[in-house]
Motif scaffolding. Structure first.
Motif, mmCIF file in Angstrom:
data_model
loop_
_atom_site.group_PDB
_atom_site.id
_atom_site.type_symbol
_atom_site.label_atom_id
_atom_site.label_comp_id
_atom_site.label_asym_id
_atom_site.label_seq_id
_atom_site.Cartn_x
_atom_site.Cartn_y
_atom_site.Cartn_z
ATOM 1 N N ALA A 119 0.857 -1.189 0.000
ATOM 2 C CA ALA A 119 0.000 0.000 0.000
ATOM 3 C C ALA A 119 0.892 1.238 0.000
ATOM 4 C CB ALA A 119 -0.906 -0.001 1.219
ATOM 5 N N LEU A 121 0.775 5.221 0.650
ATOM 6 C CA LEU A 121 -0.065 6.262 1.241
ATOM 7 C C LEU A 121 0.597 7.622 1.069
ATOM 8 C CD1 LEU A 121 -1.095 4.452 4.561
ATOM 9 C CD2 LEU A 121 -2.231 4.419 2.312
ATOM 10 N N ASN A 122 -0.170 8.567 0.567
ATOM 11 C CA ASN A 122 0.321 9.915 0.331
ATOM 12 C C ASN A 122 0.007 10.783 1.551
ATOM 13 O OD1 ASN A 122 1.065 12.434 -0.584
ATOM 14 N ND2 ASN A 122 -0.390 12.491 -2.298
ATOM 15 N N ALA A 130 1.067 9.331 -4.573
ATOM 16 C CA ALA A 130 0.885 7.902 -4.307
ATOM 17 C C ALA A 130 0.771 7.104 -5.604
ATOM 18 C CB ALA A 130 -0.344 7.685 -3.434
ATOM 19 N N SER A 146 -1.338 -0.776 -4.281
ATOM 20 C CA SER A 146 -2.550 0.054 -4.217
ATOM 21 C C SER A 146 -2.213 1.419 -3.634
ATOM 22 C CB SER A 146 -3.625 -0.631 -3.354
ATOM 23 O OG SER A 146 -3.124 -0.880 -2.054
ATOM 24 N N ASP A 148 -3.114 5.315 -2.120
ATOM 25 C CA ASP A 148 -4.205 5.918 -1.340
ATOM 26 C C ASP A 148 -3.638 7.106 -0.583
ATOM 27 O OD1 ASP A 148 -6.629 6.408 -0.217
ATOM 28 O OD2 ASP A 148 -6.839 4.428 0.737
ATOM 29 N N ASN A 149 -4.527 7.865 0.099
ATOM 30 C CA ASN A 149 -4.101 8.990 0.917
ATOM 31 C C ASN A 149 -3.940 8.542 2.367
ATOM 32 O OD1 ASN A 149 -4.106 10.958 -1.148
ATOM 33 N ND2 ASN A 149 -6.345 11.132 -0.994
ATOM 34 N N THR A 151 -3.995 8.914 6.493
ATOM 35 C CA THR A 151 -4.853 9.530 7.506
ATOM 36 C C THR A 151 -4.107 9.559 8.830
ATOM 37 O OG1 THR A 151 -5.820 7.391 8.069
ATOM 38 C CG2 THR A 151 -6.957 8.701 6.396
ATOM 39 N N THR A 195 3.471 -1.369 3.823
ATOM 40 C CA THR A 195 2.874 -0.061 3.591
ATOM 41 C C THR A 195 3.968 0.975 3.463
ATOM 42 O OG1 THR A 195 0.828 -0.571 4.782
ATOM 43 C CG2 THR A 195 1.402 1.753 4.544
#
Length: 204
Positions: A119, A121-122, A130, A146, A148-149, A151, A195
């Protein structure tokens, strides 16, 4: 022929000295004349030999019995005089004919598993970051990437999280591919695989 039948008169050559030996007999020799050669051999020769040995020993030219011949080096003794305590001792295992234990084969290095879920993550608030990093991982051969942003509160630097040490080789390949230097074991952040949490653009 007798002297009476000699037809020539006597002259000075016929006169015989009263001290000269007559006939085949000679005057008896003295005891000294018979023994003096032996005296020379027994006395003079040893004296001359002793004098020669004494002279050569003073000049240093007297050869030493058992000394190394010319051109051969004498054996050199060790400088420290230490004695090798293990010299002459056999390994008990070898003496009894036991086989030498073989070294255990080293385990082959783990290979990266390109099907591991990754994963991206941006967390840098850079548009499309990302997706672009995910494309780089897919170009390197990863098949389950994959984007994604991110959090929550991001870390101070970008990190590659992995679920366990068994994913070390795969996580390090991911970090090298995207330009991240920190790799950590964190199952809570890594999820089922790996990740990548980006707080800056690695290509900037």
């Amino acid at each position: 022929m007798s002297k009476a039948d000699y037809p020539y008169p006597e002259d000075e050559f016929d006169a015989i000295s009263p001290d000269a030996p007559t006939g085949v007999h000679r005057a008896p020799r003295s005891a000294w004349s018979r023994w003096w050669p032996f005296v020379v051999v027994l006395v003079v020769v040893p004296v001359l030999a002793y004098g020669a040995v004494a002279y050569l020993s003073r000049t240093g030219d007297l050869p030493v019995v058992g000394s190394p011949t010319q051109g051969q080096d004498a054996p050199v003794a060790p400088d420290d005089g230490a004695v090798d305590e293990g010299a002459g001792e056999e390994d008990p295992a070898l003496a009894e004919g036991e086989p030498t234990p073989e070294a255990e084969p080293t385990a082959p290095a783990a290979e990266p598993v390109l099907t591991t879920p990754v994963a991206v993550l941006n967390g840098a608030r850079v548009g499309g970051l990302a997706g672009r990093v995910a494309d780089e991982l897919e170009a390197a051969g990863f098949t389950a990437v994959s984007p994604d942003n991110a959090t929550g509160t991001p870390p101070a630097t970008s990190v590659v999280y992995m679920a366990g040490e068994d994913l070390r080789a795969t996580a390090e390949l991911v970090a090298t591919t995207v330009g991240v230097t920190t790799v950590e074991v964190n199952p809570a952040q890594a999820g089922p695989g790996i990740t990548v949490l980006l707080v800056t653009d690695p290509d900037a």
